[in-house]
Enzyme design. Sequence first.
Site, PDB file in Angstrom:
ATOM      1  N   LYS A  57       0.861  -1.189   0.000  1.00  0.00           N
ATOM      2  CA  LYS A  57       0.000   0.000   0.000  1.00  0.00           C
ATOM      3  C   LYS A  57       0.885   1.223   0.000  1.00  0.00           C
ATOM      4  O   LYS A  57       2.012   1.189   0.490  1.00  0.00           O
ATOM      5  CB  LYS A  57      -0.883   0.020   1.241  1.00  0.00           C
ATOM      6  CG  LYS A  57      -2.135   0.861   1.096  1.00  0.00           C
ATOM      7  CD  LYS A  57      -3.196   0.080   0.337  1.00  0.00           C
ATOM      8  CE  LYS A  57      -4.479   0.842   0.186  1.00  0.00           C
ATOM      9  NZ  LYS A  57      -5.576  -0.021  -0.273  1.00  0.00           N
TER      10      LYS A  57
HETATM   11  P1  NAD Z   1     -13.072   7.668  -2.665  1.00  0.00           P
HETATM   12  O1  NAD Z   1     -12.062   8.685  -2.322  1.00  0.00           O
HETATM   13  O2  NAD Z   1     -13.497   7.483  -4.086  1.00  0.00           O
HETATM   14  O3  NAD Z   1     -14.415   7.918  -1.811  1.00  0.00           O
HETATM   15  C1  NAD Z   1     -14.410   8.016  -0.414  1.00  0.00           C
HETATM   16  C2  NAD Z   1     -15.815   8.428   0.054  1.00  0.00           C
HETATM   17  O4  NAD Z   1     -15.837   8.405   1.486  1.00  0.00           O
HETATM   18  C3  NAD Z   1     -16.210   9.841  -0.372  1.00  0.00           C
HETATM   19  O5  NAD Z   1     -17.609   9.872  -0.656  1.00  0.00           O
HETATM   20  C4  NAD Z   1     -15.921  10.666   0.893  1.00  0.00           C
HETATM   21  O6  NAD Z   1     -16.698  11.853   0.971  1.00  0.00           O
HETATM   22  C5  NAD Z   1     -16.314   9.658   1.954  1.00  0.00           C
HETATM   23  N1  NAD Z   1     -15.730   9.952   3.264  1.00  0.00           N
HETATM   24  C6  NAD Z   1     -14.462  10.304   3.555  1.00  0.00           C
HETATM   25  N2  NAD Z   1     -14.325  10.536   4.867  1.00  0.00           N
HETATM   26  C7  NAD Z   1     -15.545  10.292   5.421  1.00  0.00           C
HETATM   27  C8  NAD Z   1     -16.053  10.360   6.740  1.00  0.00           C
HETATM   28  N3  NAD Z   1     -15.270  10.732   7.766  1.00  0.00           N
HETATM   29  N4  NAD Z   1     -17.364  10.031   6.954  1.00  0.00           N
HETATM   30  C9  NAD Z   1     -18.159   9.679   5.924  1.00  0.00           C
HETATM   31  N5  NAD Z   1     -17.730   9.601   4.638  1.00  0.00           N
HETATM   32  C10 NAD Z   1     -16.442   9.900   4.402  1.00  0.00           C
HETATM   33  O7  NAD Z   1     -12.513   6.282  -2.075  1.00  0.00           O
HETATM   34  P2  NAD Z   1     -12.905   4.802  -2.498  1.00  0.00           P
HETATM   35  O8  NAD Z   1     -11.941   4.319  -3.511  1.00  0.00           O
HETATM   36  O9  NAD Z   1     -14.375   4.701  -2.731  1.00  0.00           O
HETATM   37  O10 NAD Z   1     -12.516   4.024  -1.156  1.00  0.00           O
HETATM   38  C11 NAD Z   1     -13.393   3.935  -0.047  1.00  0.00           C
HETATM   39  C12 NAD Z   1     -12.949   2.780   0.850  1.00  0.00           C
HETATM   40  O11 NAD Z   1     -12.964   1.566   0.094  1.00  0.00           O
HETATM   41  C13 NAD Z   1     -11.519   2.908   1.395  1.00  0.00           C
HETATM   42  O12 NAD Z   1     -11.479   2.298   2.662  1.00  0.00           O
HETATM   43  C14 NAD Z   1     -10.708   2.095   0.421  1.00  0.00           C
HETATM   44  O13 NAD Z   1      -9.499   1.621   0.981  1.00  0.00           O
HETATM   45  C15 NAD Z   1     -11.682   0.958   0.164  1.00  0.00           C
HETATM   46  N6  NAD Z   1     -11.427   0.211  -1.066  1.00  0.00           N
HETATM   47  C16 NAD Z   1     -11.383   0.829  -2.270  1.00  0.00           C
HETATM   48  C17 NAD Z   1     -11.184   0.082  -3.416  1.00  0.00           C
HETATM   49  C18 NAD Z   1     -11.200   0.688  -4.792  1.00  0.00           C
HETATM   50  O14 NAD Z   1     -11.137  -0.066  -5.780  1.00  0.00           O
HETATM   51  N7  NAD Z   1     -11.309   1.999  -4.945  1.00  0.00           N
HETATM   52  C19 NAD Z   1     -10.987  -1.301  -3.325  1.00  0.00           C
HETATM   53  C20 NAD Z   1     -11.046  -1.916  -2.078  1.00  0.00           C
HETATM   54  C21 NAD Z   1     -11.279  -1.148  -0.961  1.00  0.00           C
END
Ligand code: NAD
Length: 430
Positions: free
Chosen positions: A120
Site C-alpha cells: 500500500k
Molecule cells: P473515494 O475517495 O473514491 O471515496 C471516499 C468516500 O468516502 C467519499 O464519498 C468521501 O466523501 C467519503 N468519506 C471520507 N471521509 C468520510 C467520513 N469521515 N465520513 C463519511 N464519509 C467519508 O474512495 P474509495 O476508492 O471509494 O474508497 C473507499 C474505501 O474503500 C476505502 O477504505 C478504500 O481503501 C476501500 N477500497 C477501495 C477500493 C477501490 O477499488 N477503490 C478497493 C477496495 C477497498
Amino acid sequence: MQTAHGPAQEAGQEGPREGSPLATAHAQLASAVEILGYDDGLHTMLRTPRREIHVAVPLRLDTGDIRLFHGFRVQHNVSRGPGKGGLRYHPAVDIEEVRALAMWMTWKCGVVDLPYGGAKGGVAIDPRDYSKSELERVTRRYTSEIMPMIGPDTDIMAPDMGTDEQTMAWVMDTYSVNRGYTIPAVVTGKPLAVGGSLGRGTATSAGLVHVTASALAEAGADLQDVTVAIQGFGKVGSHAAAIFAARGARVLAVSDQYGGIKSDDGLDVPRLTDYVQATGSVVGFDGGDPITNAQLLTLSVDVLVPAAIEGVLDESTADGVRARWVVEGANGPTTAAGDVLLKKNGVTVVPDVLANAGGVVVSYFEWVQANQTYWWTEQEIADKLEQRMVASYREVAALARREDISLRDAALVIGVKRVADAHLIRGLYP
Ligand code: NAD
C-alpha cells in the site's frame, strides 16, 4: 511473551496506537494465528512488513510557493508474488495506517487466491485542496521517489481513497518515461486508453454486491427483499448504490464526508449520482431528507455498507447498529472492539478482505491482460469476477460453518494460511 495483539514487539519497536487501523489489523491476525496454531516466530514473520519507504514529496504550488508532503510505500508481504495495493491521498495518511492497509492487501490476495503479496502507498495530502496540475506534480514526484520499489514484477499500484484512474496514468507515464518504454502493468485501475481493463471502475462494488447476494442467499433472502444504507459515496459507495438498486435492492440512505441523505421509499440512485457529479456531495439532494453519518450507521436497514474510512464501527458506535448484515466496502471499518459488539448483537459481518476484493480481482485481470497484451470483453471480465467472488464467499462461509467461527476469522485463516504455506515451502534464506 504474548500481548493482546500477538507476540512481544521487537526491541525498539512500539506497538500500534490503541484502536488504530494497525491495532485492528494486528488483533485480526492474532486471532487467525491462534486458530491456526502457529508459533511466535511465524506470527512475527506474518505480522512484519518486508519493506517500507518514507519519502519527502516537495510540491511547487501554482502560486510558486513550495509545500512538502510525506509519502509512504509499504510492501507487507511478497511471498506469493509481487506486492499489490492502492495509493491513498488523504490528510490522515501515516506509516501505521499504510502498514495496516498493506497487511490487509496480503490477506485479501490470499483469500481470493491471487498470485500477489500485499502493499500500500499513501501521501498525507488532502487532494481537494490542490489543482489538477499540482496533483500531477505530487504524483510524479512521489512516483520518482519510490521508483526503486515499484515495477510490474515487484509492486503494482492501483487507485484508493483520493486517487483515481488519472493518478494511475501519471504514475504509469512517470515510471515508463524513466525506463524508456511504455510499461502499462506497473499500475492497474488506469484509463482504458492506456491499457486499463473494462469493468475495473465498478469491480469493487460489483464484487461487494455478489458477496452480499451470496450471504443473503444463505439466509433464504434475495437482493430484491432488502434495504441498504451505504456510508461513503466515492468510487466504491456510489457504484455499489447503483448496482444494488439495479439488482432490485432498496437503497434507503447514503452519505459522504459532508453528511447524508435518506428516503424511506428508496433513493433515486441515478438522479443522485448526477447530482453528486454536479455538486461534489450528496448533501442538499432534493430526493430525500438529510441525516448525519452517525444516524446512517444506526438505521433500521437489512444491509449496512461502510464504504468510506477505517474505524467507524467501534466501541461507541457498533452497539447501535441495527442492520442484520454489515458488508465492509471500506478497509478496516470495524475495530476489534466493534467486532465483539456486532457479534454479541447477532450482526453478520462480511469482512473487508472478502467483501471489497473485487477491485483487486479485476486489477489482476488488468495486469494479466497488460502482460499478454490481449484484452478481454466486458462480459468475460464480469463473468470471471462473479465466479471468483462467489467461490471465495462459499469457501469462507463453509470454513466458518465447519469451525463455528466468524466470517472474518474464516477469511483471515484462509488468507493467512496461503501466505504461511508459501513461506514454509520456500524456506528461510539463507
Ligand atoms: P473515494 O475517495 O473514491 O471515496 C471516499 C468516500 O468516502 C467519499 O464519498 C468521501 O466523501 C467519503 N468519506 C471520507 N471521509 C468520510 C467520513 N469521515 N465520513 C463519511 N464519509 C467519508 O474512495 P474509495 O476508492 O471509494 O474508497 C473507499 C474505501 O474503500 C476505502 O477504505 C478504500 O481503501 C476501500 N477500497 C477501495 C477500493 C477501490 O477499488 N477503490 C478497493 C477496495 C477497498
